[in-house]
Write a protein that holds these residues in place. Structure first.
Motif, mmCIF file in Angstrom:
data_model
loop_
_atom_site.group_PDB
_atom_site.id
_atom_site.type_symbol
_atom_site.label_atom_id
_atom_site.label_comp_id
_atom_site.label_asym_id
_atom_site.label_seq_id
_atom_site.Cartn_x
_atom_site.Cartn_y
_atom_site.Cartn_z
ATOM 1 N N LEU A 185 -1.079 13.497 -3.474
ATOM 2 C CA LEU A 185 -0.236 12.310 -3.368
ATOM 3 C C LEU A 185 -1.118 11.093 -3.086
ATOM 4 N N PRO A 186 -1.162 10.106 -3.993
ATOM 5 C CA PRO A 186 -1.984 8.906 -3.759
ATOM 6 C C PRO A 186 -1.574 8.213 -2.461
ATOM 7 N N THR A 187 -2.526 8.004 -1.584
ATOM 8 C CA THR A 187 -2.231 7.441 -0.265
ATOM 9 C C THR A 187 -3.389 6.570 0.211
ATOM 10 N N HIS A 188 -3.045 5.373 0.673
ATOM 11 C CA HIS A 188 -4.060 4.504 1.257
ATOM 12 C C HIS A 188 -4.180 4.721 2.765
ATOM 13 N N PHE A 189 -3.062 5.085 3.421
ATOM 14 C CA PHE A 189 -3.080 5.300 4.867
ATOM 15 C C PHE A 189 -2.047 6.360 5.235
ATOM 16 N N THR A 190 -2.389 7.163 6.263
ATOM 17 C CA THR A 190 -1.512 8.243 6.697
ATOM 18 C C THR A 190 -1.192 8.114 8.177
ATOM 19 N N PHE A 191 0.096 8.210 8.505
ATOM 20 C CA PHE A 191 0.520 8.281 9.899
ATOM 21 C C PHE A 191 0.975 9.715 10.166
ATOM 22 N N ALA A 192 0.204 10.422 10.995
ATOM 23 C CA ALA A 192 0.545 11.801 11.366
ATOM 24 C C ALA A 192 1.348 11.748 12.659
ATOM 25 N N GLU A 230 18.808 6.596 -1.763
ATOM 26 C CA GLU A 230 18.721 5.578 -2.813
ATOM 27 C C GLU A 230 17.343 5.499 -3.451
ATOM 28 N N GLY A 231 16.371 6.245 -2.900
ATOM 29 C CA GLY A 231 15.034 6.265 -3.478
ATOM 30 C C GLY A 231 14.093 5.193 -2.962
ATOM 31 N N SER A 232 14.519 4.409 -1.977
ATOM 32 C CA SER A 232 13.637 3.390 -1.409
ATOM 33 C C SER A 232 12.477 4.023 -0.653
ATOM 34 N N ILE A 233 12.762 5.133 0.028
ATOM 35 C CA ILE A 233 11.738 5.937 0.698
ATOM 36 C C ILE A 233 11.771 7.330 0.088
ATOM 37 N N THR A 234 10.614 7.834 -0.302
ATOM 38 C CA THR A 234 10.524 9.180 -0.865
ATOM 39 C C THR A 234 10.293 10.185 0.248
ATOM 40 N N ALA A 235 10.991 11.306 0.198
ATOM 41 C CA ALA A 235 10.806 12.353 1.206
ATOM 42 C C ALA A 235 10.657 13.702 0.519
ATOM 43 N N HIS A 236 9.630 14.434 0.900
ATOM 44 C CA HIS A 236 9.413 15.794 0.407
ATOM 45 C C HIS A 236 9.621 16.748 1.574
ATOM 46 N N PHE A 237 10.705 17.530 1.497
ATOM 47 C CA PHE A 237 11.025 18.463 2.571
ATOM 48 C C PHE A 237 10.419 19.833 2.289
ATOM 49 N N LEU A 242 0.830 -1.209 0.000
ATOM 50 C CA LEU A 242 0.000 0.000 0.000
ATOM 51 C C LEU A 242 0.862 1.257 0.000
ATOM 52 N N ASN A 243 0.259 2.348 -0.452
ATOM 53 C CA ASN A 243 0.909 3.654 -0.397
ATOM 54 C C ASN A 243 0.656 4.256 0.980
ATOM 55 N N VAL A 244 1.730 4.501 1.722
ATOM 56 C CA VAL A 244 1.604 5.029 3.079
ATOM 57 C C VAL A 244 2.363 6.348 3.173
ATOM 58 N N THR A 245 1.681 7.369 3.698
ATOM 59 C CA THR A 245 2.314 8.664 3.917
ATOM 60 C C THR A 245 2.624 8.825 5.395
ATOM 61 N N VAL A 246 3.857 9.218 5.693
ATOM 62 C CA VAL A 246 4.280 9.475 7.074
ATOM 63 C C VAL A 246 4.550 10.969 7.200
ATOM 64 N N ILE A 247 3.813 11.628 8.077
ATOM 65 C CA ILE A 247 4.001 13.060 8.310
ATOM 66 C C ILE A 247 4.855 13.228 9.560
ATOM 67 N N GLY A 248 5.978 13.920 9.424
ATOM 68 C CA GLY A 248 6.861 14.130 10.563
ATOM 69 C C GLY A 248 8.300 13.818 10.217
ATOM 70 N N ALA A 249 9.214 14.217 11.130
ATOM 71 C CA ALA A 249 10.639 14.024 10.866
ATOM 72 C C ALA A 249 11.420 13.688 12.116
ATOM 73 N N ARG A 305 10.474 -1.765 5.190
ATOM 74 C CA ARG A 305 10.933 -3.150 5.320
ATOM 75 C C ARG A 305 9.767 -4.138 5.291
ATOM 76 N N GLY A 306 8.583 -3.654 5.631
ATOM 77 C CA GLY A 306 7.398 -4.498 5.581
ATOM 78 C C GLY A 306 6.705 -4.513 4.233
ATOM 79 N N GLY A 307 7.305 -3.867 3.243
ATOM 80 C CA GLY A 307 6.766 -3.930 1.892
ATOM 81 C C GLY A 307 5.829 -2.810 1.498
ATOM 82 N N ALA A 308 5.731 -1.757 2.300
ATOM 83 C CA ALA A 308 4.877 -0.622 1.944
ATOM 84 C C ALA A 308 5.637 0.357 1.058
ATOM 85 N N ASN A 309 4.885 1.143 0.296
ATOM 86 C CA ASN A 309 5.443 2.226 -0.507
ATOM 87 C C ASN A 309 5.365 3.497 0.343
ATOM 88 N N VAL A 310 6.502 3.949 0.847
ATOM 89 C CA VAL A 310 6.516 4.986 1.883
ATOM 90 C C VAL A 310 6.937 6.341 1.328
#
Length: 336
Positions: free
Chosen positions: A245-252, A214-221, A162-169, A182-187
């Motif tokens: 941004l297409p997202t199935h679930f968001t962690f704020a 390396e592009g495994s995790i995308t980050a928009h600063f 799934l496409n997962v968005t993580v808000i925070g740093a 590592r669990g197979g999500a698109n982060v």
């Protein structure tokens, strides 16, 4: 309930340490916890490992025994559960303190049980040890309360593919992003600042930076989420323009703050950074009301942990014993 010596609000490690100190001193006490024992640790990510070693999490001189260098969430839950049982601590779980009032003999605490039953506790002294993890910092944006949004991360398994968005740093966001990947999500991470926080654990930060590089995790600063929808989040760029941004679930995972609203009628004095004015014994500006652990340090939550907060409880209870025994006051100074 008849008048007791000490009411302790919060059954985290600091509250349990205060309870042990009260019990061993022969004081009557009760621990009031709106969730389960060490509820904040229960809410931690399922496979979280602590930054510190086991001895630095111990309370009441009970050894914490683990099979590895740094204890994990399961170790901590078992340890604090066993300490509570072995000490036979008087803990009222699922009992929320809704208001604290000053009273002639000390304080009146209004409580509410899980089934909605109200009640009252009368105590000569109060120790507040509620921490801050139960109160996430909300973004205040449309869609934040949706079913596909959470302020707490548990584990990656449900989000494979799934496409997962993580808000925070910060640490929570970094740990979640790596575990999800590592669990197979698109982060994808959305970070308001120009870089990751410097306070991220030293062994986690380079791992995350390399995954981003390396592009495994995308980050928009220098970007922020302004709306959350069932299938996408709306992101605002530094120039004010937005994109979806297409997202199935968001962690704020934007941090947590102490919630002392149940003390609002007492007029506690604060410093400009919202940390409470406390003595070296962690007594607040309201005589007889003590605030131990991170609950009193809204502006410095990254400086007060289990490792140092557990000692606040011993200092507070020692001062309570002195007061209840009518001993002469000692000179005090602010701990801010």
């Amino acid at each position: 309930m008849s008048l007791i010596d000490v009411a302790i609000v919060g059954a985290g490690p600091v509250g349990l340490a205060a309870a042990i100190a009260c019990k061993r001193a022969g004081l009557s006490y009760v621990v009031l916890e709106r969730g389960c024992v060490v509820n904040a640790i229960f809410e931690y990510p399922t496979y979280m490992t602590f930054f510190t070693t086991a001895p630095e999490l111990e309370i009441g001189n009970h050894p914490m025994v683990t099979g590895h260098d740094k204890p994990d969430r399961r170790d901590a839950l078992m340890y604090y559960r066993l300490v509570t049982q072995r000490e036979a601590l008087n803990v009222e779980q699922y009992t929320e303190v809704t208001r604290v009032h000053a009273a002639p003999a000390g304080f009146t605490l209004e409580i509410e049980k899980r089934d909605g039953t109200p009640g009252v506790v009368e105590a000569r002294r109060v120790v507040v040890a509620t921490g801050y993890y139960d109160n996430p910092v909300h973004l205040g944006i449309p869609g934040e309360d949706g079913e596909n949004v959470s302020h707490y991360y548990t584990e990656a398994h449900p989000f494979m593919g799934l496409n997962v968005t993580v808000i925070g740093a910060g640490n929570s966001a970094a740990d979640a992003a790596l575990d999800l990947w590592r669990g197979g999500a698109n982060v994808t991470m959305i970070v308001r600042a120009p870089e990751l926080k410097r306070t991220i654990k030293y062994w986690v930060r380079p791992d995350l930076e390399n995954r981003i590089k390396e592009g495994s995790i995308t980050a928009h600063f220098e970007s922020q989420v302004v709306e959350i929808h069932p299938e996408h989040v709306r992101v605002q760029r530094p120039d004010g323009t937005t994109w979806d941004l297409p997202t199935h679930f968001t962690f704020a995972l934007t941090g947590y703050r102490p919630d002392l609203s149940f003390l609002s009628g007492l007029g506690l004095a604060q410093h400009p950074d919202e940390c409470l004015v406390l003595t070296e014994h962690y007594e607040s500006s309201v005589p007889g009301l003590f605030v131990a652990g991170s609950a009193g340090f809204a502006g410095k939550t990254n400086q007060v942990f289990i490792e140092n907060g557990r000692f606040h409880a011993d200092l507070a209870v020692a001062e309570i014993i002195r007061q209840l025994q009518g001993q002469a006051p000692e000179p005090v100074q602010s701990v801010h």
